[in-house]
Design an enzyme around this catalytic site. Structure first.
Site, short mmCIF file in Angstrom:
data_model
loop_
_atom_site.label_atom_id
_atom_site.label_comp_id
_atom_site.label_asym_id
_atom_site.label_seq_id
_atom_site.Cartn_x
_atom_site.Cartn_y
_atom_site.Cartn_z
N CYS A 137 0.96 -0.59 0.00
CA CYS A 137 -0.19 -0.19 0.46
C CYS A 137 1.05 1.10 -0.36
CB CYS A 137 -0.82 -0.23 1.71
SG CYS A 137 -2.13 -1.11 1.42
N ARG A 139 15.52 1.64 3.45
CA ARG A 139 15.05 0.78 2.36
C ARG A 139 14.80 -0.53 3.42
NH1 ARG A 139 20.33 0.69 0.56
NH2 ARG A 139 21.16 -0.58 1.51
N SER A 140 14.30 -0.12 3.95
CA SER A 140 13.34 -1.29 5.11
C SER A 140 12.37 -2.42 4.82
CB SER A 140 12.07 -0.72 6.20
OG SER A 140 11.06 0.11 4.95
N ASP A 154 20.53 3.46 3.23
CA ASP A 154 19.70 3.81 4.18
C ASP A 154 21.37 3.53 5.35
OD1 ASP A 154 21.30 1.42 3.95
OD2 ASP A 154 19.91 0.06 4.84
N ILE A 155 21.41 3.02 6.99
CA ILE A 155 22.69 3.51 6.97
C ILE A 155 24.01 2.26 6.54
CG2 ILE A 155 21.50 4.65 9.52
CD1 ILE A 155 21.63 1.14 10.79
#
Lengths: 317, 317
Positions: B154, B189-190, B212-213
């Protein structure tokens, strides 16, 4: 006040040394014998896409054990960005019976995505969702005809096999209750080892304290006639409280500095460590009846056992 | 040295205000119209097993939007230990067309296990492995007959719809290349939003920097005639270097203290924030042509759109 016989620790009979080495040889011989007698040569492909020392060592052990037992093992060293496509190629290759990946690859949730890229039919590690869900729900077969047994994740399975071997499982008790009356603490609740292990032990009748940084949960077998899945609740106990209650303490803390205080352990405990670091202190043997410092070699034997099972599924056996 | 016309910022034409509110109304009206004209009442069940303020707010928005559009929404508040069994019950209930869970529940990998408990046929959030794998591989249908379109997660879908609406997608370009020539940075970047979003944008032709990290990766569309999936490589750039190159900057950093420095942004950039915290500073409008401070309401509209699709699959439409 009734009289009380005092037995000094020095008067106790010499404790039996760990017999796990014997078990590894027995497991390996059994696999070797099966492969030789049946004249098969199952093929396992391992993907190494990192330089993690523990992963590299695990890959080396896999190679060595496979050579000894007659399994055709191929280690494919690749870049992590290529891994997904290469696993999919191996899924489609009829010459490959089993596939495994040496984790961590990305070290985050993407690794869990990768676990589901391996097809169920070739997943020797038992980490794809189908096998994991079936394990949590105590569903032991993939099919209604009960011909194709599910694969159980290797490290939890190795620990169960060790507990069976050293007599913690009591086969006099009814099936599904072989651990009835046992209290077990598992310090680690990862999705790969700790949580599945707690569920397996609870499904077999144990009271299990599952410990991680968020607290201590209690896993127990549901009641009733039907073989149901375990139940989970917050234990309300701390790790200092549950360890002294435990007949078996299993550790998997991934840090070098962590040492479980030996004084927490009940005398005669079974102590098992599956971390790559030593989570028990040197003096653990002053309390433990049996101490198993590592489970890696049994895990590799379980990989091979799972490979044989998948090989047979693929051949309709 | 050639002459150079200098245009002062104050001389630039007034920037267009964000038109996202208009879009939300349009999307909602479209769903309401579809439901009313067809005389259907699709049912969505949401499971809330935490007290996370963002999750509670998301549940409230879902309830409100569903009421406005004619979707039958039922919020089931339960204990997290019961969640798995309750989801399985809802999977088997023919009256339920779609199921969603408000995360985080356990806040670790167990949440990813739960995502796979929802059956593919009822997964309105598009987070089960089948939909996620198909999205990464640019597989747009569940079946060979191309009748059942896949569900896309979603939040990434909401951001794609916003980008289409505000004209970042160029429909003059060939299908699968509507973002050709665009550079987009996604800071997050999950597995739930950032990585799928980067893949979707790259699959549509953009050059995407995924931050991301652990560093900055570059996602790009594979070359060739066939509609192929994206490719990923290390970008060799820092976030300070990739943001100024970007036509669109999308942020999802889950910490209140994080603010993207406005001076990194290229003039005329499209700035979109999907974090529950404001990742852009107050002065972002001094650089951005379009600024979208949150995507939650569009996300709920996408939930409903996915629900309608699953409803139709279930009825063979």
């Amino acid at each position: 006040m009734t009289s009380c016989k005092v037995v000094l620790a020095s008067e106790l009979p010499q404790r039996a040394p760990p017999r796990v080495n014997l078990q590894i040889a027995a497991l390996r011989n059994e696999i070797h014998k099966t492969i030789t007698e049946r004249g098969i040569r199952p093929k396992l492909v391992g993907f190494l896409a990192n330089h993690d020392p523990a992963a590299v060592k695990y890959a080396e052990w896999t190679a060595k054990t496979c050579e000894e037992t007659g399994v055709d093992f191929e280690l494919r060293k690749i870049d992590k960005q290529e891994l997904e496509d290469k696993v999919i190629e191996a899924n489609e290759d009829d010459d490959v019976n089993g596939i495994m990946v040496y984790y961590p690859v990305f070290g985050d949730r993407q690794d869990q995505y990768l676990q589901n890229i391996i097809s169920t039919g070739k997943d020797v590690e038992g980490l794809c969702h189908t096998f994991v869900q079936n394990m949590y729900h105590n569903v032991r077969y993939l099919d209604k005809e009960q011909k194709r047994k599910c694969i159980i994740p290797c490290t939890p399975l190795a620990i169960v096999k060790i507990l069976e071997y050293i007599g913690v499982y009591n086969s006099v008790l009814p099936y599904g209750n072989h651990l009835y009356g046992k209290t077990i603490t598992v310090i680690n609740r990862s999705e790969v080892v700790g949580r599945p292990l707690a569920a397996l032990l609870a499904n077999d009748g144990a009271r299990v304290f599952s410990v991680d940084i968020n607290g201590v949960q209690e896993f127990s077998r549901g009641t009733g006639i039907k073989l149901r899945k375990h139940e989970v609740k917050d234990s309300g106990l701390s790790v200092e409280q549950c360890v002294p209650l435990s007949d078996v303490v299993i550790t998997g803390v991934p840090t070098a500095s962590y040492k479980l205080p030996t004084e927490w352990l009940k005398d005669g405990v079974v102590a098992i460590n599956f971390s790559t670091h030593k989570n028990f202190s040197e003096d653990v043997k002053s309390r433990a009846a049996i101490y198993v410092p590592s489970v890696g070699k049994v895990t590799v034997a379980m990989l091979e056992r799972n490979l044989l099972r998948l090989h047979d599924h693929q051949h309709g056996l």
